[in-house]
Design a protein around this motif. Sequence first.
Motif, mmCIF file in Angstrom:
data_model
loop_
_atom_site.group_PDB
_atom_site.id
_atom_site.type_symbol
_atom_site.label_atom_id
_atom_site.label_comp_id
_atom_site.label_asym_id
_atom_site.label_seq_id
_atom_site.Cartn_x
_atom_site.Cartn_y
_atom_site.Cartn_z
ATOM 1 N N LYS A 1 -3.335 61.212 42.469
ATOM 2 C CA LYS A 1 -3.672 62.520 41.915
ATOM 3 C C LYS A 1 -3.144 62.655 40.500
ATOM 4 N N TYR A 2 -1.932 62.145 40.282
ATOM 5 C CA TYR A 2 -1.329 62.090 38.952
ATOM 6 C C TYR A 2 -0.814 60.678 38.752
ATOM 7 N N ALA A 3 -0.974 60.159 37.552
ATOM 8 C CA ALA A 3 -0.584 58.769 37.325
ATOM 9 C C ALA A 3 0.014 58.588 35.936
ATOM 10 N N ALA A 4 0.845 57.559 35.826
ATOM 11 C CA ALA A 4 1.411 57.147 34.539
ATOM 12 C C ALA A 4 0.723 55.865 34.102
ATOM 13 N N LEU B 1 -1.660 48.836 33.552
ATOM 14 C CA LEU B 1 -1.597 49.285 34.933
ATOM 15 C C LEU B 1 -1.259 50.764 34.998
ATOM 16 N N VAL B 2 -1.466 51.328 36.167
ATOM 17 C CA VAL B 2 -1.112 52.725 36.406
ATOM 18 C C VAL B 2 -0.210 52.789 37.627
ATOM 19 N N SER B 3 0.601 53.816 37.691
ATOM 20 C CA SER B 3 1.450 54.046 38.863
ATOM 21 C C SER B 3 1.394 55.517 39.216
ATOM 22 N N GLY B 4 1.427 55.779 40.503
ATOM 23 C CA GLY B 4 1.399 57.161 40.951
ATOM 24 C C GLY B 4 1.387 57.255 42.459
ATOM 25 N N PRO B 5 2.120 58.210 43.019
ATOM 26 C CA PRO B 5 2.159 58.371 44.467
ATOM 27 C C PRO B 5 0.857 58.999 44.976
ATOM 28 N N PRO B 6 0.566 58.844 46.271
ATOM 29 C CA PRO B 6 1.425 58.167 47.254
ATOM 30 C C PRO B 6 1.126 56.685 47.422
ATOM 31 N N ALA B 7 -0.072 56.255 47.015
ATOM 32 C CA ALA B 7 -0.490 54.885 47.331
ATOM 33 C C ALA B 7 0.024 53.839 46.345
ATOM 34 N N TYR B 8 0.347 54.241 45.112
ATOM 35 C CA TYR B 8 0.680 53.245 44.097
ATOM 36 C C TYR B 8 1.971 53.586 43.358
ATOM 37 N N PRO B 9 3.084 53.751 44.084
ATOM 38 C CA PRO B 9 4.342 54.068 43.396
ATOM 39 C C PRO B 9 4.850 52.907 42.545
ATOM 40 N N GLU B 10 4.474 51.671 42.904
ATOM 41 C CA GLU B 10 4.950 50.510 42.162
ATOM 42 C C GLU B 10 3.933 49.992 41.164
ATOM 43 N N GLY B 11 2.779 50.617 41.104
ATOM 44 C CA GLY B 11 1.815 50.257 40.081
ATOM 45 C C GLY B 11 0.582 49.546 40.613
ATOM 46 N N LYS B 12 -0.529 49.734 39.922
ATOM 47 C CA LYS B 12 -1.787 49.070 40.220
ATOM 48 C C LYS B 12 -2.326 48.471 38.931
ATOM 49 N N LEU B 13 -2.505 47.149 38.915
ATOM 50 C CA LEU B 13 -3.005 46.461 37.725
ATOM 51 C C LEU B 13 -4.483 46.790 37.522
ATOM 52 N N LEU B 14 -4.807 47.264 36.319
ATOM 53 C CA LEU B 14 -6.199 47.581 35.994
ATOM 54 C C LEU B 14 -6.906 46.418 35.331
ATOM 55 N N GLY B 15 -6.171 45.634 34.563
ATOM 56 C CA GLY B 15 -6.778 44.500 33.877
ATOM 57 C C GLY B 15 -5.827 43.886 32.879
#
Length: 409
Positions: free
Chosen positions: A95-98, A124-138
């Motif tokens: 919902k909110y991401a860094a 990458l982006v990080s944001g709860p609840p599913a991606y507190p440790e980050g998700k690589l975008l590219g």
Amino acid sequence: MDYQQPRPGCSHHQGTVTLTFPRRVMECVDICSTADRLGLSDNQVTALVSATLKAGGADLDKFVISTSTTRRNRMLTRYHISQEYMAAFSEDPPKYAALHWDGKMLRDVLGSNPGTTSETLAVLVSGPPAYPEGKLLGVPVIDSSTGTAQAEASMDLLEAWGLTGVITALVFDTTASNSGVHRGAAKLLEQQLDRKVFYLACRHHILEVLVGAVWENLFGKVKSPENPWLKHFKDVWTDLTTDNPTTLSIRQKWLNKRRKSARKYYRKILRSEKPPRADYREMAELTLIVLGDTPPRGIHWSRPGAIHQARWMARNLYSMKMFMFAEQLEYDEETVVKLERLNLFLGLFYTPMWMSSTLAADAAANDLQFMKDMMKFKRTDPEIAQAVLQKLENHKWYLTQELCRSLSR
């Protein structure tokens, strides 16, 4: 069974297994994705698959296999895999991401010019609840490391993943290309997002500047790529006896109280279920030793590694060892005093700040407390304290009203 030298070629006189390969063998997703994980070039993959087919007795003329076919299918496989990841991500986006980004020169192992190096950008982006440790975008290749190039590449990925509306913070290191007032990537991204966002500058990069100022104050500016003090220490390390390291002798009451709380803090970190990574763990353990305590897993001395200026952790790690074995290193009295002052700063103030700096929500409070500590430390070591305070003064720009207001809630 004793090992026997295999005969030339591929013998079929022993047990065999029959396999079925598609005529367009390079369309196999497993082959393409495995080749990517291993960093194999198109020529290497083609040669390996061809040799495997030939070893099984296959007629290569019956297969569609060539370097160009391999290249085309690998690119197609990457595209399909990325689409699957993006589809799964879109089902449960934050919902909110860094937004995080960082550039690095990397060797090309999958592109059209294998072996060459290119400026790449990990986003990458990080944001709860599913991606507190980050998700690589590219990890796109960019023309240069300028703030404009980094901002454009990051924005392209945000648009591709449909995340432009959820970015509330930017996480970046404090190089000019990122933090520049006019052409920094952070400023340009904020303009393209068309709204105010939090600036979460990397605390480790800021703290590296602080300890660099302390080192320069004590030992002078290092003008070469490698620190000569650290180089000498690394060269003589194998000749040192590590049985009886020297520890800090602290007389002031408030500093002794500080030492007690610092030792308790380090032991807590080292006994946690998720201890810090190797170099951070070594710093915490060395700090415990220099403060006169024994780490939970005992005393272990790591062999000195890189001493390049870019490896700024080395300065902290080696300066502690240099102090603990100063007598064997035959340093003069002035150098020993400088190392003692540096280690007092590292052990009681700097390392605790370093270990807690990954908590962005605590950055403002930690900085304020650190400034208070340094103002008090002026009574003990005015030169070091003033050097730190001057650098801290240059890194308060992230303290906006919006950030402080949000942290006070």
